[in-house]
Design an enzyme around this catalytic site. Structure first.
Site, PDB file in Angstrom:
ATOM      1  N   LYS A   1       0.811  -1.221   0.000  1.00 52.70           N
ATOM      2  CA  LYS A   1       0.000   0.000   0.000  1.00 52.70           C
ATOM      3  C   LYS A   1       0.845   1.273   0.000  1.00 52.70           C
ATOM      4  O   LYS A   1       0.457   2.270  -0.614  1.00 52.70           O
ATOM      5  CB  LYS A   1      -0.995   0.002   1.163  1.00 52.70           C
ATOM      6  CG  LYS A   1      -0.451  -0.213   2.546  1.00 52.70           C
ATOM      7  CD  LYS A   1      -1.585  -0.329   3.558  1.00 52.70           C
ATOM      8  CE  LYS A   1      -1.062  -0.590   4.966  1.00 52.70           C
ATOM      9  NZ  LYS A   1      -0.452  -1.953   5.086  1.00 52.70           N
TER      10      LYS A   1
ATOM     11  N   ASN B   1      -1.340   6.752   6.478  1.00 49.37           N
ATOM     12  CA  ASN B   1      -0.242   5.971   7.030  1.00 49.37           C
ATOM     13  C   ASN B   1       1.099   6.341   6.407  1.00 49.37           C
ATOM     14  O   ASN B   1       2.108   5.731   6.706  1.00 49.37           O
ATOM     15  CB  ASN B   1      -0.526   4.477   6.796  1.00 49.37           C
ATOM     16  CG  ASN B   1       0.100   3.601   7.847  1.00 49.37           C
ATOM     17  OD1 ASN B   1       0.107   3.921   9.028  1.00 49.37           O
ATOM     18  ND2 ASN B   1       0.645   2.476   7.418  1.00 49.37           N
TER      19      ASN B   1
ATOM     20  N   HIS C   1      -0.938  -8.751  11.900  1.00 50.62           N
ATOM     21  CA  HIS C   1      -1.565  -7.984  12.985  1.00 50.62           C
ATOM     22  C   HIS C   1      -2.653  -8.792  13.722  1.00 50.62           C
ATOM     23  O   HIS C   1      -3.611  -8.207  14.246  1.00 50.62           O
ATOM     24  CB  HIS C   1      -2.187  -6.688  12.452  1.00 50.62           C
ATOM     25  CG  HIS C   1      -1.239  -5.820  11.694  1.00 50.62           C
ATOM     26  ND1 HIS C   1      -0.045  -5.390  12.228  1.00 50.62           N
ATOM     27  CD2 HIS C   1      -1.302  -5.318  10.432  1.00 50.62           C
ATOM     28  CE1 HIS C   1       0.583  -4.641  11.327  1.00 50.62           C
ATOM     29  NE2 HIS C   1      -0.146  -4.598  10.240  1.00 50.62           N
TER      30      HIS C   1
END
Length: 433
Positions: free
Chosen positions: A125, A148, A194
């Site tokens: 990303k 981010n 995660h």
């Protein structure tokens, strides 16, 4: 900065005062809101000691014991919603838990007419976000990166009419966002990561899918279908018809003209960026110019140097095997430096590309575990530290080979973060005789 008159007179609690949290406090106060701000770091709390309109929570969050009078709790993405006491208090009090991306979504109505691109995925990303931004800049369109990557979105000056906000969105940020209707929403892939923050992989995948649930069906969706979870999300959006672009895995014929976009994973990143820019109306000639001139990002397949015909590549951002696998696929003969704090014991995602590995050098906590996983499959050496690994790899490599730092593990055992690890690799390569 980006402000919103709708926040005037409201009360907000802000948890986490690093970059995005600090920007949120400033934007809320500038909009006429009252804020109670808190961070576990005493120095960050002290930075707001004289900030007008802000009351700091005490060491024990005493000012935030009762959240019932607040309009929202604004949380930094790094705060674990599944375990943090304050998040539980907000749930109990019925107070919305949001992040700075949700504040941006709320403020959009007062910004000059613009478009928003939201890009998520387990891997790729950052590169895709930077590539879209670069192509837009090449085409002369006003744009900026946020989320981010880049600057905290609330800290920037609003773009002029016709501008494009290109947002990299982690699953944590999506969890804290409820009303972001992206003009173009992108999902590159979904692989296990995660999982300490989610109740299993399905919950993590569902977090990624929420980017499309927030989106109007008349807006554009771009989804990579190279793995089953993301393909499943694409199937769930099949009724969008021409508003849905599916990106299949493969290699772009033009990649030879794109030096910073090598490997099958970057083929997908490039195809996704092309789809985004076409949806935004960018001319093909500008897209081509942007792809050819894109320099890449530090620590992501970064070409550090060529010495004696040996290419040294810094892919320190690859912190799990799924993100390392495409890097191995990108080069024919690799001296692979891997290890750190492992997120699992196996390297199965990398196995299809072991034929490209001339020799492996394991480092960090995972050195013995990864060495056992590779034993009998590729020549492997437990180098233990990065400096030893670089020196040994340089001694074994011959002209035409690639020395690749792509650790498939986190960095926190020996380094501050993946950037510190990558910078150290660069320094070691530059110091080679």
């Amino acid at each position: 900065m980006i402000t919103n008159s709708a926040w005037a007179g409201k009360r907000f609690a802000v948890l986490g005062l690093a970059r995005s949290g600090a920007a949120a406090v400033a934007a809320l106060v500038a909009s006429g809101a009252s804020v109670v701000a808190w961070d576990a770091d005493a120095d960050r709390r002290a930075g707001f000691s004289n900030f007008p309109g802000v009351r700091r929570g005490g060491v024990g969050m005493g000012d935030l014991d009762d959240l019932s009078g607040f309009d929202a709790l604004v949380v930094s993405p790094g705060v674990p919603l599944n375990t943090h006491l304050l998040a539980a208090k907000a749930h109990d009090a019925g107070v919305p838990i949001i992040g700075d991306i949700e504040l941006f979504a709320q403020a959009r109505a007062e910004l000059p007419p613009h478009k928003v691109v939201g890009i998520t995925g387990t891997n790729g990303k950052s590169t895709t976000t930077a590539l879209v931004h670069h192509i837009l800049q090449t085409a002369g369109l006003p744009s900026l990166m946020g989320g981010n990557i880049g600057l905290p979105i609330l800290s920037v000056e609003p773009l002029p009419e016709g501008g494009v906000y290109v947002l990299e969105l982690s699953s944590y940020q999506i969890d804290l966002t409820h009303t972001l209707d992206c003009d173009v929403a992108v999902l590159l892939n979904v692989t296990p990561d995660h999982l300490d923050r989610y109740d299993g992989f399905e919950a993590y995948a569902a977090s990624k899918a929420r980017l499309f649930a927030m989106q109007s069906p008349r807006h554009e969706a771009v989804i990579g279908i190279g793995n089953l979870p993301s393909a499943k999300i694409a199937r769930s959006l099949a009724d969008r018809g021409e508003r849905l672009t599916k990106i299949a895995p493969g290699v772009c014929l033009d990649q030879g003209r794109w030096p910073a976009l090598q490997g099958p994973h970057n083929a997908q990143n490039a195809l996704a960026a092309i789809a985004v820019c076409k949806a935004l109306g960018v001319a093909e000639r500008d897209i081509d110019r942007g792809l050819e001139s894109f320099a890449g990002l530090p620590h992501r397949m970064e070409r550090v140097a060529t010495r004696g015909g040996v290419l040294f590549v810094n892919d320190s951002k690859a912190t799990n095997p799924d993100s390392t696998a495409p890097a191995l696929a990108a080069y024919d003969r690799v001296h692979w430096i891997l290890g750190g704090r492992a997120k699992g014991d196996d390297l199965d995602a990398c196995a299809p590309h072991f034929g490209h590995v001339a020799r492996a050098y394991t480092i960090g906590e995972a050195a013995p575990v990864f060495a056992r996983a590779l034993d009998g499959r590729v020549p492997v050496e437990q180098a233990e530290t990065l400096d030893r690994a670089v020196a040994s790899a340089a001694s074994y490599a011959r002209a035409g080979d690639t020395v690749l730092l792509s650790p498939a593990a986190a960095s926190f055992d020996q380094f501050r973060d993946y950037e510190d690890r990558g910078a150290t690799f660069r320094q070691l390569v530059e110091a080679l005789a």
